[in-house]
Motif scaffolding. Structure first.
Motif, short mmCIF file in Angstrom:
data_model
loop_
_atom_site.label_atom_id
_atom_site.label_comp_id
_atom_site.label_asym_id
_atom_site.label_seq_id
_atom_site.Cartn_x
_atom_site.Cartn_y
_atom_site.Cartn_z
N UNK A 1 6.33 6.12 1.83
CA UNK A 1 5.18 5.10 1.81
C UNK A 1 4.38 4.87 3.07
N UNK B 1 1.04 4.32 -2.89
CA UNK B 1 0.98 5.95 -2.61
C UNK B 1 2.04 6.51 -3.03
N UNK B 2 3.04 5.93 -2.76
CA UNK B 2 4.34 6.67 -3.56
C UNK B 2 4.38 6.90 -4.84
N UNK C 1 0.73 -1.21 0.07
CA UNK C 1 0.06 0.08 0.06
C UNK C 1 0.83 1.31 0.13
N UNK C 2 1.83 1.27 0.78
CA UNK C 2 2.74 2.31 1.08
C UNK C 2 3.49 2.74 -0.66
N UNK C 3 3.88 1.68 -1.07
CA UNK C 3 4.64 1.99 -2.35
C UNK C 3 3.80 2.43 -3.28
N UNK D 1 2.09 7.93 3.80
CA UNK D 1 0.77 7.79 3.05
C UNK D 1 0.04 6.71 3.68
N UNK D 2 0.37 5.52 4.02
CA UNK D 2 -0.51 4.59 4.95
C UNK D 2 -1.23 5.22 6.03
#
Lengths: 216, 216
Positions: free
Chosen positions: B132, A135-136, A131-133, B135-136
């Motif tokens: 990331x 969003x990046x 998920x974080x990636x 953003x999470x």
DNA sequence: TTGCCATGTGGCAGTTCGTGCCATATGTTT
DNA sequence: AAACATATGGCACGAACTGCCACATGGCAA
């Protein structure tokens, strides 16, 4: 792919090999992700499947996330290309809306191409590790969108305006798309057409809540 | 902290120790991050500084990111609490705007408390490794914001509406705040008041680009 | 063809994050 | 003081990366 033939000869053997290796890694990786899930798939397994060493894998992709999100990046590039084809005087949100529709539907009116992406990305969307990636990538894409609007910086055009406005347009747009994607994933639909429909709803209602009277 | 005294006795020695250990880890970690950067600071060093074993560190924090973003989480909780204090019939974007202002300024009119957070989070914002994870947190926070609007689900209220609308309000709001934060970080200002001002600009212009005529 | 140079590849050692397991220590209760 | 619950430490281990060096392969010129 009608054109492109003329420049094919420019690709040397070395480059062809690299392209094939890269694609092979992507294919193997996504097959394994689909079968076993992202987290439980090791880089070692991907490398073995693609018949390269682990060390070589990391020469093609900086990390495991990058190979997983390659389709997402491709989709982003597609949208950006479509955005650049819009008339320069179009308001940002209008242009973005049209661009994403182009990238999603025009290129494949039957939705098959979009399905190709969703098939790849749906199982990955369930991997919370990624998920974080994801969003990046979205943030990086938003910055590139915004650049398109400030670059066409003719002072007479009605839209370009400040960096802040450009960023706001880009990121509110991406927020709407994300809300749509997440809603679609949460639903039981697997039809890409539903995704497009949801995205349109979100984009249309982006600006509806204009509070009549602000209490400053 | 006038109240809270009455319930102090409920905290056993064990709980006090755990609280102190946790805070110690956070303090040491952020001091090291500030001095050496996030990436080059090892968990081993943090654990040594806090005088716990590495294994114990991972019992308090699931990973290195979590201790880095603890202040961000705290700020999120603050905003959520402020949001819950808003009247239920307030439009989502209005309520969110007021809530973030409460969390940022009301609690410390001189901006000192906000500075406390920015001091912690600014160096971390430069660590691209953490982007990331940040953003999470934001996505998780957006979901909780949205829940507030659909939970107060009285059919006569003018706002609550659908899940999609609630999510859209939450995430466009967060997009605006993020744009403001990023712009502030990119600027040379270190004054939290400038951050507030930028955020207000972004929130105000959230919905201004209502395209008069949509080409459906 | 032969040889040289640039570049892609493999293997290995090493660092760091993160987890499972078990023995031990510390706080809590009766 | 004994019995119990829980927190801690240490160790072994897996997986993601990285730096380094030797080797192989493609491209190019004499």
């Amino acid at each position: 792919m009608v054109r492109g033939v003329s420049e094919k000869q420019a690709e040397s053997l070395r480059e062809r090999k690299k392209r094939r290796t890269r694609q092979s890694i992507i294919d193997v990786a996504h097959a394994l992700f689909h079968a076993n899930g992202y987290d439980t798939t090791t880089v070692e397994a991907i490398a073995a499947g693609a018949e390269v060493s682990v060390r070589t894998f990391f020469r093609y992709f900086a990390n495991k996330e990058e190979v997983a999100l390659a389709p997402l990046d491709e989709m982003g590039e597609l949208t950006l290309t479509a955005l650049r084809r819009r008339p320069a005087d179009e308001p940002p949100l209008t242009a973005l809306r049209a661009a994403v529709l182009d990238a999603w539907t025009i290129m494949s009116p039957d939705g098959e191409s979009l399905r190709h992406y969703t098939d790849h990305l749906l199982p990955i969307g369930n991997a919370s590790t990624l998920a974080g990636a994801v969003q990046n990538r979205i943030v990086a894409l938003g910055d590139r969108f915004a650049l398109e609007f400030v670059e066409g910086d003719d002072p007479d055009g009605p839209q370009p305006r400040t960096d802040l406005d450009a960023s706001l347009a880009a990121f509110t747009f991406l927020a709407a798309v994300q809300v749509a994607v997440r809603a679609w994933c949460a639903s039981d639909s697997t039809d890409p057409a539903d995704l497009v429909a949801t995205a349109l709803i979100c984009l249309d209602s982006l600006a509806i809540e204009r509070n009549p009277a602000h209490r400053a």
